[in-house]
Structures are given as C-alpha cells and as structure tokens.
Design a protein around this motif. Structure first.
Motif, PDB file in Angstrom:
ATOM      1  N   ARG A 216      17.961  70.548  56.934  1.00 25.07           N
ATOM      2  CA  ARG A 216      16.875  70.344  55.994  1.00 25.07           C
ATOM      3  C   ARG A 216      16.900  71.172  54.767  1.00 25.07           C
ATOM      4  O   ARG A 216      16.628  70.558  53.737  1.00 25.07           O
ATOM      5  CB  ARG A 216      15.526  70.787  56.598  1.00 25.07           C
ATOM      6  CG  ARG A 216      15.309  69.803  57.867  1.00 25.07           C
ATOM      7  CD  ARG A 216      13.701  70.252  58.464  1.00 25.07           C
ATOM      8  NE  ARG A 216      12.758  69.966  57.486  1.00 25.07           N
ATOM      9  CZ  ARG A 216      11.699  70.239  57.496  1.00 25.07           C
ATOM     10  NH1 ARG A 216      11.087  70.929  58.477  1.00 25.07           N
ATOM     11  NH2 ARG A 216      10.717  69.921  56.609  1.00 25.07           N
ATOM     12  N   ARG A 219      19.177  69.246  52.462  1.00 26.45           N
ATOM     13  CA  ARG A 219      18.644  67.968  51.665  1.00 26.45           C
ATOM     14  C   ARG A 219      17.471  68.383  50.766  1.00 26.45           C
ATOM     15  O   ARG A 219      16.823  67.713  50.124  1.00 26.45           O
ATOM     16  CB  ARG A 219      18.007  67.013  52.867  1.00 26.45           C
ATOM     17  CG  ARG A 219      19.047  66.456  53.639  1.00 26.45           C
ATOM     18  CD  ARG A 219      18.747  65.344  54.353  1.00 26.45           C
ATOM     19  NE  ARG A 219      17.489  65.384  55.204  1.00 26.45           N
ATOM     20  CZ  ARG A 219      17.458  66.043  56.436  1.00 26.45           C
ATOM     21  NH1 ARG A 219      18.748  66.182  57.190  1.00 26.45           N
ATOM     22  NH2 ARG A 219      16.603  66.169  57.095  1.00 26.45           N
ATOM     23  N   ILE A 221      14.753  69.571  51.714  1.00 24.89           N
ATOM     24  CA  ILE A 221      13.243  69.481  52.448  1.00 24.89           C
ATOM     25  C   ILE A 221      12.663  71.015  52.574  1.00 24.89           C
ATOM     26  O   ILE A 221      11.502  71.230  52.687  1.00 24.89           O
ATOM     27  CB  ILE A 221      13.355  68.672  53.547  1.00 24.89           C
ATOM     28  CG1 ILE A 221      14.038  67.289  53.200  1.00 24.89           C
ATOM     29  CG2 ILE A 221      12.027  68.539  54.127  1.00 24.89           C
ATOM     30  CD1 ILE A 221      14.420  66.454  54.460  1.00 24.89           C
ATOM     31  N   ALA A 222      13.736  71.971  53.285  1.00 23.43           N
ATOM     32  CA  ALA A 222      13.265  73.237  53.593  1.00 23.43           C
ATOM     33  C   ALA A 222      13.757  74.281  52.659  1.00 23.43           C
ATOM     34  O   ALA A 222      14.899  73.889  52.215  1.00 23.43           O
ATOM     35  CB  ALA A 222      13.305  73.518  54.915  1.00 23.43           C
ATOM     36  N   TYR A 434       8.630  69.639  63.673  1.00 24.94           N
ATOM     37  CA  TYR A 434       9.643  70.263  62.607  1.00 24.94           C
ATOM     38  C   TYR A 434      10.543  69.238  62.024  1.00 24.94           C
ATOM     39  O   TYR A 434      10.934  68.879  60.726  1.00 24.94           O
ATOM     40  CB  TYR A 434      10.425  71.527  62.953  1.00 24.94           C
ATOM     41  CG  TYR A 434      11.242  72.157  61.870  1.00 24.94           C
ATOM     42  CD1 TYR A 434      10.486  72.985  61.080  1.00 24.94           C
ATOM     43  CD2 TYR A 434      12.695  71.925  62.064  1.00 24.94           C
ATOM     44  CE1 TYR A 434      11.499  73.350  60.054  1.00 24.94           C
ATOM     45  CE2 TYR A 434      13.528  72.444  61.049  1.00 24.94           C
ATOM     46  CZ  TYR A 434      12.975  73.343  59.988  1.00 24.94           C
ATOM     47  OH  TYR A 434      13.728  73.895  59.272  1.00 24.94           O
ATOM     48  N   GLY A 437       9.219  66.907  59.556  1.00 29.13           N
ATOM     49  CA  GLY A 437       8.670  67.746  58.419  1.00 29.13           C
ATOM     50  C   GLY A 437       7.385  68.206  58.175  1.00 29.13           C
ATOM     51  O   GLY A 437       6.710  68.532  57.109  1.00 29.13           O
TER      52      GLY A 437
END
Length: 493
Positions: A216, A219, A221-222, A434, A437
């Motif tokens: 993540r 990418r 995202i996190a 998780y 997301g």
C-alpha cells in the motif's frame, strides 16, 4: 545352590528375554522369615499401571513422546523413588531381624591345637616328662532361647512393622510427588512447544501484514509510517519466536532430565489439542476432599505409622530393663589326654559335658541410663505426634490450593476459547478492512497483537488444566496411570 549361583542363573534366564535381571531376581533372595514379601521388584511397581512399571524396561523413545511413557520412565529412574524403594528394603530387613528374635540362637565352636608339654623336675629327673600330642580338639554346641522378656520382642516387632508401613507409605508419597513433577514438566514442555509453534504462525501473520503495508505504501495508498509500524511488529514477532524456541528447548531439557536422559536429548511431544471435557461441576466439596486426604494420603499414613513406631519403641525400651527368662543348653567334647600324677605317662582320653536349664537375667542397676532412654523415646513419640499434625495441616492446605487452581483452570478453558474466537474474528475483520483501504494500520496491528496473546493464553489454559487436575490427584494421594487419560475428572473420584 548358593545365593550367588541362583542370581547368576536367574540373570542368564532373564537376559535372554531382555528383562532387567537384577530386579527380577530379587524374588530369589533367601527369605526364610518372609520379611521381604513387602519389597516390590521395581521402585515404581506399587503405582497402578501396565507391565512397564513392574519391570522398568523400556524400548527406544517414541516420537512423539506420550505422557504415560514419560511418567513411567521417570518413576523407574528417579533417584528419589529409588531411595524410597531402598528404605522399604531396609525396613523389611529390620522386620526379619525382629522376627528372628523369637527363634533360638545356636552356636558351634571347634578348636584344634598341637600340644608339646615338657616338664623338668630339678633333682628328680625320673619325674621329668616330655609329651607331644599331634592335635588336641575341643568341640561344643550351645543353645540360647529367650522364652519370656515382658514384651520386649513383641514391641520391637511392632516397631519394625510400623516402620515398614511408614516406609511403604512414604514410597507411595514419593511416587505421587514424582508423578506430579514429571507431569508438570511434561505439560510445561508441551506448552512451550505449542507457544513456539504459535509464535511461528504469529510471525507469518506479522510478515503478511508487513507485506500488505509495504504494497500500500508503494502504491501511495498508505504512509511510510504504516509500513514502519508493520515492520516493527514483524521484528517483534521474530524476537518472540526466537525466545519461544529457547524456552521450549529448556523445558524439553528438564523433561529429559526427569526421565534420566541427557538434557540435550531431542524429544518431540504431541501438539496441544483441545479435546478437554471437564465435568460440569465437582462431585465432592472441597471440605470432603480435604477430610478424605487427611485420612488416606500416603504422607499422612507414613506419619501415623512413624507415631505408632515411636510408641512401640517406648514399650521396647521399658521392657529392656525388665528380667528375661531363657532356655540354655550346651554340649562339648574334647580329647585332652590325662595323667595320674606328675612324671607319669599321659594316657589318651576324651571328655564330654552337657547341660540344659533355665537362666533368668535381672537388670539391677544401670546408672539411670534406662530412665533417660525412656524419657528420650517418650519425647520422640511426642515429636512424631506434632509431626503428624503438621503433615495433616499441610495436606489440607495442598488440597485446598490445588482445588482452587483446578477450578480456576477449568473456568479459563471456556474463557480462553471465547477469547481466541473473538480475537480471530477481530483480526480477520481488521485485515479485510485494511486491505480494502478503510482500516488503519494501528487497528490491524492491535488486532494482530490480541490474536497472538489469545493463542498463547489458549495453549497455556489447556496445559494448565491438564496439569492442575493431575496435581490435585497427587495432593489427594490418588494419582495413578489411569488419570493420564484426557477428561478424567479427578475431583469426582
């Protein structure tokens, strides 16, 4: 056939079938007064079980090692069980000595000498002599039989029998303690093994979370902090797994030592499974269990027998200061030559003597030692009475403590099962949230930590319950091989 010849013959026979020759041949010991009948062939033979405890011969260690095998090996090899077995042998021999006091004693004496007699009569050589006899013999047989001694022998025999009963009861108590000890170490090793296996699963779970957080973060995202927190959790799981491995090896070493093996001996134990079915409730109250234990526990019976022995010792000491009536008899023969007067030749001759009668021995004054010996035995009897009270009190406390421990362990079986189920569902939900997301890394790691703790607690509660029920059986003095069977309710016996 001599005793040594019997042992050699017996050893050869049993060696051909692979049994312990030393233990099996004990039955051939010369025991005319039947005092050794109380001595069992092995240190653990008094513990109810299979043939392994009666011969104490084992094959190679099975894989995995069952609890019964570990217990049987430990009971046969444990130095304390062997010491207790040796004490029974000593006490049994003392019973034989006390029984032998009722029988007569017969002794024989033989003397053979070469005699060279030379007599010089000064001024009268005609009266001088010089005689040589090749062998002069004297032979005699004596008998002494105590007929009555005002109860001294009976008190001595009662004392010996009581001490034998105490030794046998003590042997049972030692076996109970040794059984409980190896069972405790076995379950501790099994729990450590289960904890290690669980730590491997936890490490893999943490690695999965770390990989998910890394993916993540890559990418976008996190945040990188999510990845670092997951990586920290994974590193902690690796550390926990390493520590669990060390704890497991230490626990296995203790178990191997219990069985008389090197601590480095590799052992494999069966996994910790559920399969626990405790009774819905204890069928006896703790007060009833305590009362029964105070009445039947081997350590209590040993203390009671010691008290009885001390009391009989006082009687024996008193009787030793009283008269004894004995039957005495003797027959003797000799070939001593005889002569009529000095200077005359010796003539071959033989002599005989015998008598039979009664003898009364009356102690009159012993320097007051008998008085203080009686004071000593009375004080020792009083000490044993206090010791018995102490043992009864300790047995009651041990039963109470073990009962509460088992009750707590029984309650925690359901508690930890519920906790593990909730923690697993919580982790599954947090992982799913998780991955899509909507959940945070903190939520996932908290759920992961809770799941790890729940797995450890579940493993510990299962082994705690199994160990606690055997510990209670030991404190009750009723522990046997049959109690190893899972789900056997100890308190309901």
């Amino acid at each position: 056939m001599s005793a040594n010849a019997i042992r050699i013959w017996c050893a050869a026979i049993f060696a051909t079938v692979g049994l312990s020759a030393v233990n099996q041949c004990n039955a051939w010991e010369f025991d005319p007064l039947f005092a050794q009948r109380s001595v069992l062939p092995t240190p653990a033979a008094s513990m109810p079980g299979d043939v392994a405890l009666r011969i104490c011969v084992f094959e190679s260690i099975p894989n995995p090692l069952p609890l019964q095998e570990a217990v049987e090996r430990a009971l046969c090899i444990n130095p304390k069980t062997r010491e207790a077995w040796a004490n029974v042998k000593i006490a049994a021999a003392d019973v034989g000595v006390a029984r032998g006091a009722y029988l007569p004693t017969i002794s024989a004496d033989w003397q053979g000498v070469r005699d060279d007699t030379n007599t010089d009569v000064i001024g009268h050589p005609e009266f001088s002599s010089n005689y040589r006899n090749s062998v002069l013999r004297t032979e005699s047989v004596s008998l002494n039989w105590v007929l009555y001694d005002f109860g001294g022998r009976s008190a001595a025999l009662a004392n010996a029998n009581a001490l034998l009963a105490a030794a046998k009861a003590n042997q049972e108590a030692v076996l109970q303690t040794a059984f409980a000890g190896v069972a405790k170490d076995y379950y501790a090793a099994q729990a450590a093994q289960g904890t290690y296996l669980a730590s491997q699963e936890i490490e893999q779970t943490a690695l999965t979370s770390f990989k998910a957080a890394t993916a993540r973060a890559n990418r976008g995202i996190a945040s990188i902090s999510d990845e670092l927190q997951a990586q920290t959790s994974w590193a902690e799981a690796v550390t926990s797994r390493t520590k669990a491995l060390g704890d497991w090896q230490s626990a296995v070493g203790s178990l191997a030592s219990d069985m008389g093996l090197d601590a480095s001996m590799p052992l494999s134990l069966p996994p910790v499974g559920d399969g626990v079915k405790p009774g819905a409730e204890f069928t006896e109250s703790v007060d009833e269990l305590i009362r029964e234990a105070k009445r039947t526990h081997p350590s209590v019976r040993a203390a009671q027998a010691q008290l009885e022995a001390a009391s009989e010792k006082t009687k024996q000491t008193r009787a030793a200061g009283l008269p004894t009536l004995s039957l005495v008899s003797k027959y003797s023969w000799n070939n001593q030559p005889t002569t009529l007067e000095v200077g005359t030749p010796q003539f071959p001759a033989s002599g005989r003597e015998w008598y039979i009668g009664f003898q009364i021995a009356i102690p009159i004054f012993e320097g007051f030692t008998r008085t203080y010996q009686i004071h000593d035995t009375e004080a020792r009897t009083e000490l044993q009475r206090y010791t018995l009270n102490e043992v009864e009190q300790q047995v009651g406390l041990d039963v109470w403590t073990s009962y509460q421990t088992l009750k707590t362990a029984t309650d925690n079986l359901d508690n930890t099962a519920m906790l593990l189920d909730i923690a697993q569902r919580s982790y599954d939900a947090a992982q799913g949230r998780y991955q899509v997301g909507v959940g945070s890394i903190v939520e996932l790691l908290n759920a992961q930590s809770s799941l790890a703790a729940a797995k450890r607690q579940r493993i510990q509660s299962l082994t705690d319950w199994r160990s606690a029920r055997l510990q209670l059986a030991s404190k009750l003095g009723t522990l046997g091989i049959s109690d190893i069977a899972e789900g056997n309710s100890v308190a309901g016996k």
